[in-house]
Design a protein around this motif. Structure first.
Motif, PDB file in Angstrom:
ATOM      1  N   ARG A 133      91.598 -14.240   9.672  1.00 13.27           N
ATOM      2  CA  ARG A 133      92.394 -14.440  10.688  1.00 13.27           C
ATOM      3  C   ARG A 133      93.717 -14.849  10.135  1.00 13.27           C
ATOM      4  NH1 ARG A 133      96.153 -15.374  13.030  1.00 13.27           N
ATOM      5  NH2 ARG A 133      96.529 -16.169  15.142  1.00 13.27           N
ATOM      6  N   LYS A 134      94.001 -15.770   8.978  1.00 13.47           N
ATOM      7  CA  LYS A 134      95.070 -16.253   8.719  1.00 13.47           C
ATOM      8  C   LYS A 134      96.053 -15.185   8.096  1.00 13.47           C
ATOM      9  CE  LYS A 134      94.060 -20.951   7.809  1.00 13.47           C
ATOM     10  NZ  LYS A 134      93.543 -22.092   6.785  1.00 13.47           N
ATOM     11  N   GLN A 135      95.709 -13.915   7.741  1.00 11.52           N
ATOM     12  CA  GLN A 135      96.458 -12.859   7.248  1.00 11.52           C
ATOM     13  C   GLN A 135      97.249 -12.268   8.391  1.00 11.52           C
ATOM     14  OE1 GLN A 135      94.707  -9.090   6.300  1.00 11.52           O
ATOM     15  NE2 GLN A 135      92.901  -9.747   7.596  1.00 11.52           N
ATOM     16  N   TYR A 136      97.206 -12.863   9.684  1.00 12.69           N
ATOM     17  CA  TYR A 136      97.751 -12.447  10.732  1.00 12.69           C
ATOM     18  C   TYR A 136      98.645 -13.513  11.452  1.00 12.69           C
ATOM     19  CZ  TYR A 136      94.618  -8.588  10.750  1.00 12.69           C
ATOM     20  OH  TYR A 136      93.822  -7.432  10.396  1.00 12.69           O
ATOM     21  N   GLY A 137      98.901 -14.638  10.529  1.00 12.36           N
ATOM     22  CA  GLY A 137      99.762 -15.719  11.069  1.00 12.36           C
ATOM     23  C   GLY A 137      98.962 -16.987  11.456  1.00 12.36           C
ATOM     24  N   TYR A 138      99.756 -17.705  11.998  1.00 15.12           N
ATOM     25  CA  TYR A 138      99.001 -19.060  12.441  1.00 15.12           C
ATOM     26  C   TYR A 138      98.295 -18.947  13.572  1.00 15.12           C
ATOM     27  CZ  TYR A 138     102.003 -21.211   8.791  1.00 15.12           C
ATOM     28  OH  TYR A 138     102.604 -21.768   7.527  1.00 15.12           O
ATOM     29  N   TRP A 139      97.363 -19.862  13.848  1.00 13.81           N
ATOM     30  CA  TRP A 139      96.552 -19.792  14.998  1.00 13.81           C
ATOM     31  C   TRP A 139      97.569 -20.055  16.036  1.00 13.81           C
ATOM     32  CZ3 TRP A 139      91.367 -18.641  15.310  1.00 13.81           C
ATOM     33  CH2 TRP A 139      90.657 -18.912  14.099  1.00 13.81           C
ATOM     34  N   THR A 140      97.025 -19.529  17.085  1.00 16.24           N
ATOM     35  CA  THR A 140      97.812 -19.755  18.468  1.00 16.24           C
ATOM     36  C   THR A 140      97.146 -20.742  19.293  1.00 16.24           C
ATOM     37  OG1 THR A 140      96.840 -17.972  19.662  1.00 16.24           O
ATOM     38  CG2 THR A 140      98.774 -17.465  18.537  1.00 16.24           C
ATOM     39  N   GLU A 141      97.917 -21.577  20.018  1.00 11.46           N
ATOM     40  CA  GLU A 141      97.128 -22.298  21.182  1.00 11.46           C
ATOM     41  C   GLU A 141      96.108 -21.558  22.072  1.00 11.46           C
ATOM     42  OE1 GLU A 141      97.896 -26.194  23.777  1.00 11.46           O
ATOM     43  OE2 GLU A 141      99.157 -25.547  22.160  1.00 11.46           O
ATOM     44  N   GLU A 142      96.462 -20.401  22.330  1.00  4.78           N
ATOM     45  CA  GLU A 142      95.454 -19.744  23.191  1.00  4.78           C
ATOM     46  C   GLU A 142      94.248 -19.266  22.498  1.00  4.78           C
ATOM     47  OE1 GLU A 142      98.744 -18.559  22.520  1.00  4.78           O
ATOM     48  OE2 GLU A 142      99.434 -19.366  24.527  1.00  4.78           O
ATOM     49  N   GLU A 143      94.244 -19.357  20.916  1.00  2.00           N
ATOM     50  CA  GLU A 143      93.057 -18.971  20.284  1.00  2.00           C
ATOM     51  C   GLU A 143      92.216 -20.430  20.126  1.00  2.00           C
ATOM     52  OE1 GLU A 143      94.410 -15.490  17.585  1.00  2.00           O
ATOM     53  OE2 GLU A 143      95.025 -17.385  17.056  1.00  2.00           O
ATOM     54  N   LEU A 144      92.592 -21.384  20.336  1.00  4.36           N
ATOM     55  CA  LEU A 144      91.745 -22.775  19.764  1.00  4.36           C
ATOM     56  C   LEU A 144      90.518 -22.801  20.618  1.00  4.36           C
ATOM     57  CD1 LEU A 144      94.578 -25.063  19.017  1.00  4.36           C
ATOM     58  CD2 LEU A 144      93.668 -23.575  17.674  1.00  4.36           C
ATOM     59  N   THR A 145      90.397 -22.988  21.914  1.00  7.34           N
ATOM     60  CA  THR A 145      89.137 -23.004  22.815  1.00  7.34           C
ATOM     61  C   THR A 145      88.343 -21.605  22.402  1.00  7.34           C
ATOM     62  OG1 THR A 145      90.456 -24.179  24.571  1.00  7.34           O
ATOM     63  CG2 THR A 145      88.316 -23.369  25.206  1.00  7.34           C
ATOM     64  N   PRO A 146      88.792 -20.344  22.512  1.00  7.31           N
ATOM     65  CA  PRO A 146      87.943 -19.469  22.200  1.00  7.31           C
ATOM     66  C   PRO A 146      87.195 -19.577  20.753  1.00  7.31           C
ATOM     67  CG  PRO A 146      89.960 -18.577  23.195  1.00  7.31           C
ATOM     68  CD  PRO A 146      90.292 -20.085  23.136  1.00  7.31           C
ATOM     69  N   LEU A 147      87.811 -20.185  19.923  1.00  8.79           N
ATOM     70  CA  LEU A 147      87.388 -20.287  18.579  1.00  8.79           C
ATOM     71  C   LEU A 147      85.985 -21.018  18.583  1.00  8.79           C
ATOM     72  CD1 LEU A 147      87.325 -19.997  15.304  1.00  8.79           C
ATOM     73  CD2 LEU A 147      88.957 -22.144  15.455  1.00  8.79           C
ATOM     74  N   GLU A 148      86.184 -22.320  19.347  1.00  4.68           N
ATOM     75  CA  GLU A 148      85.245 -23.188  19.682  1.00  4.68           C
ATOM     76  C   GLU A 148      84.152 -22.491  20.434  1.00  4.68           C
ATOM     77  OE1 GLU A 148      84.239 -27.587  21.854  1.00  4.68           O
ATOM     78  OE2 GLU A 148      86.292 -26.770  22.281  1.00  4.68           O
ATOM     79  N   ALA A 149      84.405 -21.746  21.534  1.00  4.00           N
ATOM     80  CA  ALA A 149      83.577 -21.009  22.188  1.00  4.00           C
ATOM     81  C   ALA A 149      82.708 -20.037  21.282  1.00  4.00           C
ATOM     82  CB  ALA A 149      84.346 -20.268  23.407  1.00  4.00           C
TER      83      ALA A 149
END
Length: 178
Positions: A129-145
């Motif tokens: 994932r990090k190869q595409y840049g920093y995590w976005t806020e929109e990805e944080l809940t989906p990551l947990e999900a």
């Protein structure tokens, strides 16, 4: 040939905090609570606010480590039955995420599926994932999900509502002893 995205190159992060959050969500679902429990959400929000930038990054890395561990277990289990984990787990995961548009916006589903596919091909989800840049806020809940859904999938396969959490805590305990 070793990949720079291999798990041996990835930080494990705070796996303990990540599994605590996932276990809390699992227990909430199994206790019959539907929707978001305001008290639980307040505790999670308070905890994440207390982390600071380094702690938040460690939590993200820990969630990705959980995804890797869960998918590795699922891959080994599926291979025992001559089945491909990508073929059997990813479509179900994507279908479930599509039914959760408030928590998992459609535009992040490919990234979440990519994390699982990276893990299934023995790559580190967080480095992939990090190869595409920093995590976005929109990805944080989906990551947990994503981590939650994988844990729930494992628990259903084993017919044990605590199996995924126990598997991780036992791995953490044995790592601490070693």
């Amino acid at each position: 040939m070793s990949s720079p995205y291999g798990p041996q190159h990835a930080p494990a992060g705070d796996v303990g905090a990540a599994i605590m959050m996932i276990d809390s969500r699992l227990r909430s679902v199994h206790d019959g609570r539907t929707g978001s429990d305001p008290e639980q959400q307040a505790l999670v929000d308070q905890f994440t606010a207390s982390l600071g930038p380094k702690g938040a990054e460690d939590l993200l890395d820990g969630a990705c480590t959980l995804i890797f561990m869960f998918v590795k277990w699922l891959r080994m289990t599926h291979e025992q039955h001559d089945k491909d984990v990508i073929e059997y787990v990813v479509p179900s995961l994507v279908a479930t995420m599509r039914m959760m548009p408030k928590s998992v916006p459609p535009e992040v589903i490919p990234t979440m599926a990519g994390l699982v596919i990276a893990a299934a091909t023995d790559l580190s989800p967080n480095l992939w994932r990090k190869q595409y840049g920093y995590w976005t806020e929109e990805e944080l809940t989906p990551l947990e999900a994503t981590a939650f859904l994988l844990a729930e999938h494992i628990n259903r396969i084993t017919d044990d509502p605590d199996f995924a959490t126990r598997m991780v805590t036992e791995a953490l305990s044995s790592a601490d002893e070693g």
